[in-house]
Design a protein around this motif. Structure first.
Motif, PDB file in Angstrom:
ATOM      1  N   GLU A   1      11.639   8.858   7.091  1.00  0.00           N
ATOM      2  CA  GLU A   1      10.737   7.818   7.579  1.00  0.00           C
ATOM      3  C   GLU A   1      10.433   6.777   6.508  1.00  0.00           C
ATOM      4  O   GLU A   1      10.204   5.608   6.816  1.00  0.00           O
ATOM      5  CB  GLU A   1       9.418   8.449   8.043  1.00  0.00           C
ATOM      6  CG  GLU A   1       9.499   9.197   9.352  1.00  0.00           C
ATOM      7  CD  GLU A   1       8.122   9.631   9.819  1.00  0.00           C
ATOM      8  OE1 GLU A   1       7.586  10.572   9.208  1.00  0.00           O
ATOM      9  OE2 GLU A   1       7.595   9.026  10.751  1.00  0.00           O
ATOM     10  N   VAL A   2      10.439   7.203   5.258  1.00  0.00           N
ATOM     11  CA  VAL A   2      10.050   6.319   4.158  1.00  0.00           C
ATOM     12  C   VAL A   2      11.177   5.372   3.757  1.00  0.00           C
ATOM     13  O   VAL A   2      10.931   4.202   3.439  1.00  0.00           O
ATOM     14  CB  VAL A   2       9.601   7.159   2.942  1.00  0.00           C
ATOM     15  CG1 VAL A   2       9.432   6.284   1.707  1.00  0.00           C
ATOM     16  CG2 VAL A   2       8.292   7.876   3.258  1.00  0.00           C
ATOM     17  N   ILE A   3      12.414   5.845   3.778  1.00  0.00           N
ATOM     18  CA  ILE A   3      13.539   5.041   3.283  1.00  0.00           C
ATOM     19  C   ILE A   3      13.677   3.695   3.994  1.00  0.00           C
ATOM     20  O   ILE A   3      13.861   2.662   3.339  1.00  0.00           O
ATOM     21  CB  ILE A   3      14.850   5.847   3.349  1.00  0.00           C
ATOM     22  CG1 ILE A   3      14.849   6.905   2.252  1.00  0.00           C
ATOM     23  CG2 ILE A   3      16.068   4.935   3.185  1.00  0.00           C
ATOM     24  CD1 ILE A   3      16.065   7.796   2.236  1.00  0.00           C
ATOM     25  N   PRO A   4      13.591   3.633   5.328  1.00  0.00           N
ATOM     26  CA  PRO A   4      13.672   2.313   5.973  1.00  0.00           C
ATOM     27  C   PRO A   4      12.599   1.342   5.484  1.00  0.00           C
ATOM     28  O   PRO A   4      12.845   0.128   5.399  1.00  0.00           O
ATOM     29  CB  PRO A   4      13.486   2.639   7.459  1.00  0.00           C
ATOM     30  CG  PRO A   4      13.952   4.046   7.597  1.00  0.00           C
ATOM     31  CD  PRO A   4      13.529   4.719   6.331  1.00  0.00           C
ATOM     32  N   LEU A   5      11.429   1.865   5.128  1.00  0.00           N
ATOM     33  CA  LEU A   5      10.365   0.999   4.620  1.00  0.00           C
ATOM     34  C   LEU A   5      10.649   0.562   3.186  1.00  0.00           C
ATOM     35  O   LEU A   5      10.288  -0.548   2.785  1.00  0.00           O
ATOM     36  CB  LEU A   5       9.019   1.717   4.701  1.00  0.00           C
ATOM     37  CG  LEU A   5       8.573   2.113   6.114  1.00  0.00           C
ATOM     38  CD1 LEU A   5       7.178   2.715   6.088  1.00  0.00           C
ATOM     39  CD2 LEU A   5       8.597   0.915   7.043  1.00  0.00           C
ATOM     40  N   LEU A   6      11.301   1.427   2.413  1.00  0.00           N
ATOM     41  CA  LEU A   6      11.719   1.024   1.072  1.00  0.00           C
ATOM     42  C   LEU A   6      12.737  -0.113   1.156  1.00  0.00           C
ATOM     43  O   LEU A   6      12.696  -1.063   0.371  1.00  0.00           O
ATOM     44  CB  LEU A   6      12.332   2.212   0.322  1.00  0.00           C
ATOM     45  CG  LEU A   6      11.388   3.362  -0.045  1.00  0.00           C
ATOM     46  CD1 LEU A   6      12.169   4.485  -0.717  1.00  0.00           C
ATOM     47  CD2 LEU A   6      10.268   2.882  -0.954  1.00  0.00           C
ATOM     48  N   VAL A   7      13.632  -0.004   2.122  1.00  0.00           N
ATOM     49  CA  VAL A   7      14.621  -1.070   2.329  1.00  0.00           C
ATOM     50  C   VAL A   7      13.920  -2.374   2.685  1.00  0.00           C
ATOM     51  O   VAL A   7      14.253  -3.443   2.161  1.00  0.00           O
ATOM     52  CB  VAL A   7      15.621  -0.677   3.436  1.00  0.00           C
ATOM     53  CG1 VAL A   7      16.516  -1.857   3.795  1.00  0.00           C
ATOM     54  CG2 VAL A   7      16.465   0.511   2.991  1.00  0.00           C
ATOM     55  N   GLU A   8      12.932  -2.289   3.574  1.00  0.00           N
ATOM     56  CA  GLU A   8      12.181  -3.486   3.951  1.00  0.00           C
ATOM     57  C   GLU A   8      11.475  -4.093   2.742  1.00  0.00           C
ATOM     58  O   GLU A   8      11.392  -5.314   2.607  1.00  0.00           O
ATOM     59  CB  GLU A   8      11.151  -3.137   5.027  1.00  0.00           C
ATOM     60  CG  GLU A   8      11.732  -2.912   6.405  1.00  0.00           C
ATOM     61  CD  GLU A   8      12.412  -4.154   6.950  1.00  0.00           C
ATOM     62  OE1 GLU A   8      11.852  -5.259   6.813  1.00  0.00           O
ATOM     63  OE2 GLU A   8      13.518  -4.019   7.500  1.00  0.00           O
TER      64      GLU A   8
ATOM     65  N   ALA B   1       0.835  -1.205   0.000  1.00  0.00           N
ATOM     66  CA  ALA B   1       0.000   0.000   0.000  1.00  0.00           C
ATOM     67  C   ALA B   1       0.869   1.254   0.000  1.00  0.00           C
ATOM     68  O   ALA B   1       0.592   2.226  -0.715  1.00  0.00           O
ATOM     69  CB  ALA B   1      -0.921  -0.006   1.219  1.00  0.00           C
ATOM     70  N   LEU B   2       1.936   1.223   0.785  1.00  0.00           N
ATOM     71  CA  LEU B   2       2.842   2.369   0.848  1.00  0.00           C
ATOM     72  C   LEU B   2       3.529   2.602  -0.494  1.00  0.00           C
ATOM     73  O   LEU B   2       3.648   3.742  -0.960  1.00  0.00           O
ATOM     74  CB  LEU B   2       3.894   2.131   1.936  1.00  0.00           C
ATOM     75  CG  LEU B   2       4.933   3.235   2.109  1.00  0.00           C
ATOM     76  CD1 LEU B   2       4.285   4.482   2.690  1.00  0.00           C
ATOM     77  CD2 LEU B   2       6.075   2.769   3.007  1.00  0.00           C
ATOM     78  N   ALA B   3       3.964   1.510  -1.131  1.00  0.00           N
ATOM     79  CA  ALA B   3       4.643   1.629  -2.422  1.00  0.00           C
ATOM     80  C   ALA B   3       3.725   2.246  -3.469  1.00  0.00           C
ATOM     81  O   ALA B   3       4.139   3.099  -4.261  1.00  0.00           O
ATOM     82  CB  ALA B   3       5.131   0.257  -2.883  1.00  0.00           C
ATOM     83  N   HIS B   4       2.462   1.833  -3.483  1.00  0.00           N
ATOM     84  CA  HIS B   4       1.507   2.402  -4.440  1.00  0.00           C
ATOM     85  C   HIS B   4       1.202   3.861  -4.111  1.00  0.00           C
ATOM     86  O   HIS B   4       1.050   4.690  -5.009  1.00  0.00           O
ATOM     87  CB  HIS B   4       0.211   1.590  -4.430  1.00  0.00           C
ATOM     88  CG  HIS B   4       0.297   0.321  -5.221  1.00  0.00           C
ATOM     89  ND1 HIS B   4       0.689   0.294  -6.542  1.00  0.00           N
ATOM     90  CD2 HIS B   4       0.047  -0.965  -4.881  1.00  0.00           C
ATOM     91  CE1 HIS B   4       0.669  -0.948  -6.980  1.00  0.00           C
ATOM     92  NE2 HIS B   4       0.291  -1.734  -5.993  1.00  0.00           N
ATOM     93  N   LEU B   5       1.115   4.172  -2.827  1.00  0.00           N
ATOM     94  CA  LEU B   5       0.846   5.553  -2.417  1.00  0.00           C
ATOM     95  C   LEU B   5       1.978   6.476  -2.853  1.00  0.00           C
ATOM     96  O   LEU B   5       1.750   7.526  -3.461  1.00  0.00           O
ATOM     97  CB  LEU B   5       0.682   5.618  -0.896  1.00  0.00           C
ATOM     98  CG  LEU B   5       0.472   7.015  -0.294  1.00  0.00           C
ATOM     99  CD1 LEU B   5      -0.871   7.587  -0.718  1.00  0.00           C
ATOM    100  CD2 LEU B   5       0.564   6.962   1.228  1.00  0.00           C
ATOM    101  N   ILE B   6       3.207   6.056  -2.577  1.00  0.00           N
ATOM    102  CA  ILE B   6       4.370   6.870  -2.924  1.00  0.00           C
ATOM    103  C   ILE B   6       4.495   7.014  -4.437  1.00  0.00           C
ATOM    104  O   ILE B   6       4.886   8.060  -4.955  1.00  0.00           O
ATOM    105  CB  ILE B   6       5.649   6.245  -2.334  1.00  0.00           C
ATOM    106  CG1 ILE B   6       5.608   6.339  -0.808  1.00  0.00           C
ATOM    107  CG2 ILE B   6       6.893   6.938  -2.871  1.00  0.00           C
ATOM    108  CD1 ILE B   6       6.747   5.620  -0.129  1.00  0.00           C
ATOM    109  N   GLY B   7       4.137   5.945  -5.158  1.00  0.00           N
ATOM    110  CA  GLY B   7       4.251   5.974  -6.613  1.00  0.00           C
ATOM    111  C   GLY B   7       3.398   7.037  -7.273  1.00  0.00           C
ATOM    112  O   GLY B   7       3.701   7.484  -8.380  1.00  0.00           O
ATOM    113  N   GLY B   8       2.328   7.469  -6.598  1.00  0.00           N
ATOM    114  CA  GLY B   8       1.451   8.474  -7.181  1.00  0.00           C
ATOM    115  C   GLY B   8       1.668   9.873  -6.646  1.00  0.00           C
ATOM    116  O   GLY B   8       0.866  10.770  -6.913  1.00  0.00           O
ATOM    117  N   VAL B   9       2.749  10.060  -5.897  1.00  0.00           N
ATOM    118  CA  VAL B   9       3.007  11.357  -5.267  1.00  0.00           C
ATOM    119  C   VAL B   9       4.206  12.030  -5.924  1.00  0.00           C
ATOM    120  O   VAL B   9       5.235  11.385  -6.143  1.00  0.00           O
ATOM    121  CB  VAL B   9       3.287  11.166  -3.755  1.00  0.00           C
ATOM    122  CG1 VAL B   9       3.696  12.484  -3.110  1.00  0.00           C
ATOM    123  CG2 VAL B   9       2.058  10.609  -3.066  1.00  0.00           C
TER     124      VAL B   9
END
Length: 202
Positions: free
Chosen positions: A68-75, A49-57
């Motif tokens: 805050e986002v980068i650690p989740l991208l790594v995950e 969900a986060l990946a799709h959200l970021i993709g449209g921003v």
């Protein structure tokens, strides 16, 4: 979002509305908080969900939240649901959701690395390690190709940040030169040549 047309529909009770800036800033903290509280079996859903959200921003809106986002991208690049099949010489088998997660995440990482965003510098070791693994092991051509594109862009960061990884990357890219797909081989050659130039005079 086009990759999820079968799921993001009114029939599946999805709310389809225009993504205003305010809604992004309201939704992102909720997703991050929910991810932290989620069980291991459901964390992947929040990452997708986060990946799709970021993709449209637009990227200029994302800059302030990158720490805050980068650690989740790594995950997202750690591919938690993927397993290696011994009969396939270490090729990673990905489900459809994992493929979508990787593609969405790699799209974001490509944008960030191509713009030489300095927030990524302290995470380069982790990104390079994961990208090399994906480029060598993913069974999806587009995933491998995008991983190599990210590796190429990382080579353009200031030498002081990327030189320590030069020989690791050059060696790690060698298997990609024999990839069965021409487009992947082309990206591998392009990335490897660029990394050979890291730290070179002139």
């Amino acid at each position: 979002m086009a990759q999820s047309e079968g799921y993001l529909t009114f029939n599946c009770h999805a709310n389809i509305r225009i993504l205003y800036r305010q809604r992004f800033y309201l939704t992102l903290p909720k997703l991050i908080d929910s991810y932290k509280k989620a069980s291991l079996s459901t964390k992947g859903n929040f990452l997708l969900a986060l990946a799709h959200l970021i993709g449209g921003v637009p990227r200029n809106l994302l800059v302030a939240d990158l720490p805050e986002v980068i650690p989740l991208l790594v995950e997202s690049l750690k591919q938690p649901a993927m397993q290696e099949d011994a009969n396939e010489s270490g090729v990673i088998h990905e489900g459809n959701e994992e493929k979508l997660l990787l593609l969405s995440t790699l799209e974001t990482v490509t944008d960030l690395t191509s713009s030489l965003n300095t927030t990524l510098c302290e995470h380069l070791h982790t990104f390079i390690s994961r990208l090399l693994s994906i480029a060598r092991s993913s069974k999806h051509m587009e995933v491998r190709r995008k991983s190599l594109l990210c590796i190429y862009h990382i080579s353009r960061y200031p030498t002081i940040y990327v030189y320590p990884f030069k020989f690791t990357v050059i060696q790690g890219l060698a298997p990609c030169l024999d990839d069965p797909k021409r487009l992947v081989r082309r990206e591998a050659v392009k990335a490897r040549c660029q990394w050979f130039l890291v730290g070179a005079p002139g």
